[in-house]
Design a protein around this motif. Structure first.
Motif, PDB file in Angstrom:
ATOM      1  N   LEU A 156      -3.747  60.079  26.346  1.00 42.83           N
ATOM      2  CA  LEU A 156      -4.757  61.171  26.867  1.00 42.83           C
ATOM      3  C   LEU A 156      -5.885  61.146  26.255  1.00 42.83           C
ATOM      4  O   LEU A 156      -6.333  60.505  24.989  1.00 42.83           O
ATOM      5  CB  LEU A 156      -4.078  62.489  26.580  1.00 42.83           C
ATOM      6  CG  LEU A 156      -2.674  62.733  27.034  1.00 42.83           C
ATOM      7  CD1 LEU A 156      -2.307  64.324  27.023  1.00 42.83           C
ATOM      8  CD2 LEU A 156      -2.510  62.496  28.626  1.00 42.83           C
ATOM      9  N   THR A 160      -3.492  61.531  22.328  1.00 38.32           N
ATOM     10  CA  THR A 160      -2.158  61.723  22.452  1.00 38.32           C
ATOM     11  C   THR A 160      -1.356  60.665  23.177  1.00 38.32           C
ATOM     12  O   THR A 160      -1.866  60.425  24.267  1.00 38.32           O
ATOM     13  CB  THR A 160      -1.819  63.131  22.943  1.00 38.32           C
ATOM     14  OG1 THR A 160      -2.600  64.301  22.444  1.00 38.32           O
ATOM     15  CG2 THR A 160      -0.452  63.454  23.139  1.00 38.32           C
ATOM     16  N   ILE A 161      -0.343  60.347  22.580  1.00 37.51           N
ATOM     17  CA  ILE A 161       0.560  59.276  23.296  1.00 37.51           C
ATOM     18  C   ILE A 161       1.603  59.948  23.977  1.00 37.51           C
ATOM     19  O   ILE A 161       2.256  60.873  23.055  1.00 37.51           O
ATOM     20  CB  ILE A 161       1.185  58.336  22.492  1.00 37.51           C
ATOM     21  CG1 ILE A 161      -0.245  57.514  21.712  1.00 37.51           C
ATOM     22  CG2 ILE A 161       2.078  57.311  23.172  1.00 37.51           C
ATOM     23  CD1 ILE A 161       0.274  56.340  20.747  1.00 37.51           C
ATOM     24  N   ALA A 162       1.826  59.950  25.296  1.00 38.98           N
ATOM     25  CA  ALA A 162       2.732  60.600  25.919  1.00 38.98           C
ATOM     26  C   ALA A 162       3.787  59.709  26.955  1.00 38.98           C
ATOM     27  O   ALA A 162       3.095  58.890  27.504  1.00 38.98           O
ATOM     28  CB  ALA A 162       2.153  61.671  26.717  1.00 38.98           C
ATOM     29  N   ARG A 163       4.879  60.043  26.986  1.00 35.46           N
ATOM     30  CA  ARG A 163       5.728  59.140  28.029  1.00 35.46           C
ATOM     31  C   ARG A 163       6.530  60.106  28.757  1.00 35.46           C
ATOM     32  O   ARG A 163       6.654  61.120  28.683  1.00 35.46           O
ATOM     33  CB  ARG A 163       6.905  58.563  27.080  1.00 35.46           C
ATOM     34  CG  ARG A 163       6.267  57.339  26.147  1.00 35.46           C
ATOM     35  CD  ARG A 163       7.368  56.702  25.365  1.00 35.46           C
ATOM     36  NE  ARG A 163       6.645  55.515  24.530  1.00 35.46           N
ATOM     37  CZ  ARG A 163       6.091  55.550  23.447  1.00 35.46           C
ATOM     38  NH1 ARG A 163       6.120  56.848  22.821  1.00 35.46           N
ATOM     39  NH2 ARG A 163       5.603  54.503  22.888  1.00 35.46           N
ATOM     40  N   SER A 164       6.625  59.662  30.007  1.00 30.70           N
ATOM     41  CA  SER A 164       7.698  60.576  30.883  1.00 30.70           C
ATOM     42  C   SER A 164       8.335  59.174  31.527  1.00 30.70           C
ATOM     43  O   SER A 164       8.311  58.232  31.672  1.00 30.70           O
ATOM     44  CB  SER A 164       7.101  61.402  31.835  1.00 30.70           C
ATOM     45  OG  SER A 164       6.918  60.990  33.078  1.00 30.70           O
TER      46      SER A 164
END
Ligand code: FAD
Lengths: 391, 477
Positions: A156, A160-164
């Protein structure tokens, strides 16, 4: 100084030149990260120094869409180009976003598998494909990129590292960020990894080609209805030609016999190779995407082909109702959009000038989209201005 | 609060559409996951999107939470009501609004059952592909909320792959269309599967599929579950994508036999139901391959359905499996985990070890093609401590799924039941990022709060949202 802070990330940074321009806007720096973590480090620096960021994959569609309001840092994902995990037995692959579709499919071919997405623009990377959600002929059978992505990793605007999702085909745990980021034109964050559902390579492919007049509505409905299950039904037409060409693709063990059984007279031509125009976008200064409900394909094709202007070229799926139209100038765009919307469809200007008509057409949920953007990128630093409603 | 609100609800809805009678309220106290219960503060039965919008706006005004409910067949407590809130039930919105076969789509209200869509178009040679086993009762609105699958989603995909547009009432009470036709973010894709937390679907446009030319269904019996597993791997490895591959183990077969006399081959340690569909020539070729593969994997009996009745007979045991275990156990938990197909063997062995360790029986029914397990954890609620042990086994099964790179839910959703497992699968950053979507739709956290996420994210200030065209847009014209 942003430059020092960028250098401190350890990521390769170079000054940008004219060749790096995003729809005419030249960034100041180009960064070449090699991992998701490096992308995150870059985006943290960008957040601290209020740098506007545009992610880039193969760079094949950077001139698509409106120019960004500003662009300081181009994050070039070309070095994030590895296959991270390939489980042939599960028909699943996890890749970095910078890998090209060609390279990915070369990797899968020895196991007789493929990512069943046709890419009309050679050199497209997975990230670029997802960001623009471009589709080719076989969308009719296998769906669009959003239908085959099962997991995603994004960074982001604040780093921020984000996974889904994940690496199983069936999974309903949590919101599906993969779908949200597919078609988001780099305005929500940077896609760094994606996991896809794969398909077995069909043992045979067979194309059937035929000429028809522009009144092909009934034929299109009949072919799409056919239980011989074509994988794609494509149209090709350009101004100066009285006829349209229709090509159907059949895949599977019995591709040849099904191809021979289609109800078209006179007997169409069949071939093991696609026609030269297959899976290629038409050429022209302005490129449009026309989407209509499949039942209105006949009307659309008749109207587009009956008032041709030199340089008009139309290609697309008569079964899915998604077409690409190249136009030499933009004079008739407003009238054409009105017609397409009256048919229940949408006209989108993918690239080139839009002549003031606006690029995206009517969007019912625009307010919700703005709210999503405001939550993901409150400072408007991710490709600002590149997307619908100035997002 | 709810009392004051109820008076106002009567202003926007007909009297009989507002339920406050405690006895009637209690019929809504749970969904298919019956061990979570709460009596709703008030229940409304709207008939139009405008009525739902009016109800939601009142909920905003009074800051009262609301929960949508379709048919209440959900298995994760997604439709569990709030005693301090409004339950909005779509059971009076059951019209198929239009069918357009040339465009291959139908527009329906959210309370229409899944099967009713297929029934409306079957005679014309079409059907609606996603087919949850509950399809006779469950609503399409519930399917959209859960992104429901079914036995045939291996080949055809899930609800999200077959819904073209949703009209929804947003948590602000606005009526908005999310359509695959429109440019912009794929909010349709984000909404489907959001379990009622992003608003209420009031109209759904679904894609219709053409009935396949040929369907072949076969049942293969194996002495061991490993044999069945080998066959599944070999089928997929051969490049075949069947419409469905379902597997049941010995205990599940025993239950099905007791319940519906499905007459699966005696002595089977596992049965496999494989369905192939598509063009006749294609199905014939693949059928020959599948049959050979099953024999090579030591199937001791193979039955092929020669008629629609025989096909129904093969499916009968599988489709009744959940309810059937009621015949062999006083109580049971239906689990819904997913593992990569190649890890099936290891995970099943792990489940065996759990059975031994805790003295709890588990009947296994699964969508083998996509690794979606439905272990049925059996227990006697009359025996002290068994329920708790069954809960532990059920949770450990999810751990096994996560360890092997899988998911805690393949189709039943997170709801209230699994929100506590979400942190095992996702990091705080992942969950917070997902909740940015929620904050965009529902900053006040009133739409089905307490579901999906273990801890709600505080949305903070509503960011300034720029309206109107981007300033540069005019210059570029
Ligand atoms: C015997 C049995 C077999 C089943 N088999 C399957 C199966 O094979 N595959 C599968 O996927 N599921 C299966 N299920 C689970 C269940 O049927 C599905 O989840 C179904 O989609 C729920 O639909 P419903 O109308 O009953 O929804 P409900 O239970 O009423 O609600 C489910 C969720 O949807 C929300 N919701 C309902 N309507 C709306 C709306 N209009 N707008 C927004 N949110 C809404 C609710 O708030 C809740 O969170 C099975 C259940 C049972 C009891």
């Amino acid at each position: 100084m942003p430059q020092d802070a960028l250098a401190k990330t350890g990521v390769t940074i170079r000054p940008a030149d004219a060749g790096d321009a995003v729809a005419g806007v030249q960034p100041t720096w180009v960064a070449l990260p090699e991992s998701t973590e490096e992308v995150a480090a870059l985006l943290r620096v960008a957040a601290e120094h209020d740098l506007a960021v545009t992610p880039v994959g193969g760079g094949t569609k950077l001139d698509w869409g409106p120019p960004p309001e500003r662009c300081d840092l181009l994050v070039d994902l070309c070095c994030l180009n590895e296959v991270l995990e390939y489980a042939a037995g599960d028909l699943v692959v996890r890749v970095q976003a910078g890998i090209t579709l060609e390279a990915l499919n070369r990797h899968l071919a020895p196991q007789n598998q493929e990512l069943a997405l046709d890419i009309p623009v050679p050199g497209t990377t997975v990230g670029g494909l997802l960001a623009t959600a471009l589709c080719g002929p076989r969308r009719f059978r296998y769906g669009a990129p959003r239908d085959l992505i099962i997991g995603i990793t994004v960074v982001l605007a604040d780093g921020t590292i984000a996974r889904s999702g994940g690496k199983v085909v069936k999974n309903v745990a949590g919101y599906d960020l993969g779908k949200l980021f597919t078609g988001s034109y780099g305005t929500l964050g940077v896609i760094t990894e994606a996991t896809f559902r794969l398909h077995p390579l069909p043992p045979h492919r067979r194309w059937v080609t035929t000429k028809t007049g522009p009144d092909l509505g009934a034929l299109a409905v009949q072919l799409a209805r056919s239980q011989t299950e074509p994988s794609a039904i494509e149209l090709d037409w350009s101004s100066g030609s009285p006829d349209c060409t229709l090509a159907l693709l059949f895949e599977g063990a019995s591709a040849a016999s099904r191809a021979a059984a289609i109800p078209i007279t006179p007997q169409p031509e069949t071939s093991d190779d696609p026609p030269t125009w297959w899976n290629r976008l038409p050429d022209g200064p302005t490129l449009l995407e026309l989407r209509v409900p499949p039942g209105s394909v006949g009307t659309l094709v008749r109207e587009v082909t009956s008032a041709p202007m030199t340089g008009h070229a139309l290609r697309g799926s008569v079964a899915s109702g998604v077409f690409h139209l190249a136009v030499p100038d933009t004079r008739r765009l407003p009238a054409l959009r009105d017609r397409v919307e009256a048919l229940g469809g949408r006209l989108i200007v993918l690239s080139g000038p839009d002549g003031g008509a606006g690029r995206w057409g009517t969007i019912s949920a625009l307010d919700l989209m703005r709210r999503v953007k405001a939550r993901f990128d409150p400072d408007r630093r991710m490709s600002p201005g590149r997307f619908v409603g100035g997002i | 609060m709810v009392d004051q609100l109820t008076g106002r609800l009567r202003e926007v809805l007909p009297d009989e559409a507002v339920i406050t009678d405690p006895v009637r309220l209690r019929t809504y106290e749970c969904d298919g996951l019956t061990y979570h219960r709460a009596t709703p503060g008030v229940v409304v039965l709207p008939e139009t999107a405008e009525q739902i919008a009016a109800v939601v706006r009142l909920c905003q005004e009074f800051q009262v939470p609301f929960v949508a409910r379709g048919s209440g067949t959900g298995l994760s407590g997604g439709a569990l009501p709030r005693s301090d809130g409004v339950l909005i039930v779509t059971s009076r919105m059951r019209r198929v609004l239009s069918v357009d076969l040339d465009a291959r789509l139908a527009v329906v209200e959210p309370g229409v059952t899944n099967l009713a869509i297929t029934e409306a178009v079957r005679d014309a040679g079409y059907y609606y592909a996603p087919d949850p086993s509950s399809q006779q009762i469950c609503s399409i609105g519930g399917n959209v909320a859960e992104n429901s699958g079914g036995a045939h989603c291996l080949k055809y995909g899930f609800t999200v792959n077959h819904v073209l547009a949703v009209e929804l009432v947003t948590p602000d009470g606005d009526i908005v269309d999310l359509s695959a036709m429109d440019a912009g973010y794929d909010l349709l894709g984000a909404f489907i599967g959001s379990e009622g937390t992003l608003g209420i679907a009031t109209k759904i446009t679904v894609r219709l599929s053409r009935t396949p030319e040929a369907v072949t269904t076969m049942l293969a019996a194996f002495t061991t579950i490993e044999g069945g597993g080998r066959a599944v791997s070999a089928i997929i490895g051969a490049g075949i994508v069947p419409a469905a591959i379902e597997m049941m183990d010995a205990l599940a077969i025993e239950a099905a036999e007791a319940a519906v006399k499905c007459e699966y081959p005696a002595g089977a340690g596992a049965v496999l139901v494989v369905e192939l569909d598509g063009p006749e020539t294609e199905v014939e070729t693949q059928f020959a391959q599948v049959e050979r593969i099953c024999r090579e994997a030591d199937a001791f009996e193979i039955r092929v359905a020669a008629s629609a009745e025989e096909r129904a007979a093969i499916w009968k045991g599988r489709k009744s499996a959940f309810a059937a275990v009621g015949r062999i156990s006083p109580a049971y938990i239906v689990q819904d985990g997913v593992v990569p197909r190649t890890a099936l063997g290891e995970v099943l062995a792990g489940i065996d070890r759990l059975q031994e360790e805790f003295g709890i029986r588990v009947a296994n029914v699964f969508h083998a093609g996509d690794g979606n397990l439905h272990p049925l954890v059996l227990f006697d609620d009359g025996v002290a401590g068994e329920g708790e042990r069954a809960e532990i086994v059920s949770g450990r099964i999810l751990d096994l799924c996560i360890e092997h790179g899988g998911s805690i839910t393949g189709e039943h959703g997170v709801g209230v039941d699994k929100s506590r497992y979400m942190p095992r699968m996702f990091t705080d950053e992942d969950l917070d990022t997902m909740q940015l979507v929620r904050c965009a739709f529902d900053p006040g956290n009133l739409s089905n709060p307490g579901k999906v996420f273990p801890t709600p994210r505080l949305c903070g200030e509503v960011p300034v949202v720029r309206k109107g065209p981007h300033p540069f847009e005019a210059e570029l014209l």
